[in-house]
Design an enzyme around this catalytic site. Sequence first.
Site, PDB file in Angstrom:
ATOM      1  CB  SER A  28       2.732 -24.370  47.884  1.00  0.00           C
ATOM      2  OG  SER A  28       2.148 -23.111  48.122  1.00  0.00           O
ATOM      3  CD  GLU A  82      -2.553 -28.538  50.112  1.00  0.00           C
ATOM      4  OE1 GLU A  82      -3.223 -27.813  49.353  1.00  0.00           O
ATOM      5  OE2 GLU A  82      -3.063 -29.348  50.912  1.00  0.00           O
ATOM      6  CB  CYS A  83       1.013 -26.021  55.164  1.00  0.00           C
ATOM      7  SG  CYS A  83       1.207 -24.851  56.536  1.00  0.00           S
ATOM      8  N   GLY A  84       2.584 -28.123  56.185  1.00  0.00           N
ATOM      9  CA  GLY A  84       3.367 -29.081  56.943  1.00  0.00           C
ATOM     10  C   GLY A  84       4.110 -30.044  56.043  1.00  0.00           C
ATOM     11  CG  LEU A 129       7.060 -26.021  52.115  1.00  0.00           C
ATOM     12  CD1 LEU A 129       6.526 -24.943  51.185  1.00  0.00           C
ATOM     13  CD2 LEU A 129       7.563 -25.360  53.397  1.00  0.00           C
TER      14      LEU A 129
END
Length: 447
Positions: free
Chosen positions: A424, A327-329, A331
């Site tokens: 994501s 997730e986020c970081g 990704l």
Amino acid sequence: MRIILAGTGSAVGKTTISSGIMKALAKKYDVQPYKVGPDYIDPSYHTLATKNTSRNLDSFFMSPGQIRDSFNKSMKNHEIAIIEGVRGLYEGIDSVNDIGSTASVAKALKAPVILIINSRSLVKSAAAIVLGFQNLDPEVNVAGVILNKVKNQAHYEKTKKSIEEFTNVEVLGGIKRDNKIEVEQRHLGLVPAVERENSLRYIDIWAKTIEESIDLERLVQIAKEAPKLNEKTEAIYSIKNKEKVKIGIAFDEVFNFYYKENIESLEANNAKIEYFSPLKDENIPDVDALYIGGGYPELFSKELSQNKRILNQIKQFHNEERPIFAECGGLMYLMKSIHEDAQVNIYPYQAILTDWVQALKYTIAEVQEDNIISKKGETFQGHEFHYSKVIIPELKNKLAFKITRGKGSYENQDGFMEKNTLASYVHTHVAAMPDFASNFTRSAKEL
């Protein structure tokens, strides 16, 4: 016992005051902290202040019954709940309904509200503010007021008299203006406590200020007056996997944005959690799946790129088609590079940090491809907040999610898919995707 500390708006001092109250009360009580809304940073201060992991309560992710379920489960063996609100008391996803607001959580939990006001240059007008907050929704119990940034004792006494005269709401104390209780901020809010060696020093200063300024005994008494919660609950996650699995979770200075309930839901689905550091460790653990959450990899991109042993092991883990969810970081870490610093290179794109926010809002996603955590046709809520973006000259991967509210990574889509790896920008909370843990653990066991 439970109480909500809500603001009249953002930047009124909620986190410093809430963390100070938590720390001060923790000297006498077992305090369970909470944060309303999708936030990882403020809870890190709560956790340091109380030594109990702070939880998130959010009516965009959770039904009222799920809010109560999450609250009841996490309050076991604790004495008092201190719940920090988000933005202003009534701010939600739009200008009319309650969804996403502190008020919605107050109503779901029948929790009394202490209103925090930035009282700079206010006296009688402070009473007008309290009246407005009192009367907008009679179901919300505004039970007390804390005045922040008072000029001096005379200013405090006059403002207190005005509020109590016109509103019949008691003022529990006033905090004088003092730069010593300010703390450095970053682009998404307060600097995460996990990064700051002197975070406890700040929290101690806040607690001392609170003890000198607030009637804590009365605050606890108001918390005791909250009625029993007899309303129905709704489970926040499913338990469908009965086979044992091992899941490695990246957790260190770089990656530390996780909802506790996501991890607990994995454990409830027979997952043994093994934590590791992509920054410092020499090897990833011997596990069936990896979970790499958010954080600030852009600040550690050079150091991450130098740990080639871990980079190669994660890439090999992926090539063996074992599940990885990021997730986020996380990704960003799985991309070819962050700026010019080489990363895991599962996805052939560059992640960069920009000078302006790329996404900062709640999201709704429709699943358009079966993947390791969800099935095609499902819809779930999430949230995005990041200044980074992925440069995609030519898309070479399937994308799992269509973003119907929010931005996503590429043309209102998100969820990069490659073998059994999913990455994501959308942060998920298990309450909004109740089968998250069941699906992820099953995906881990199938290989």
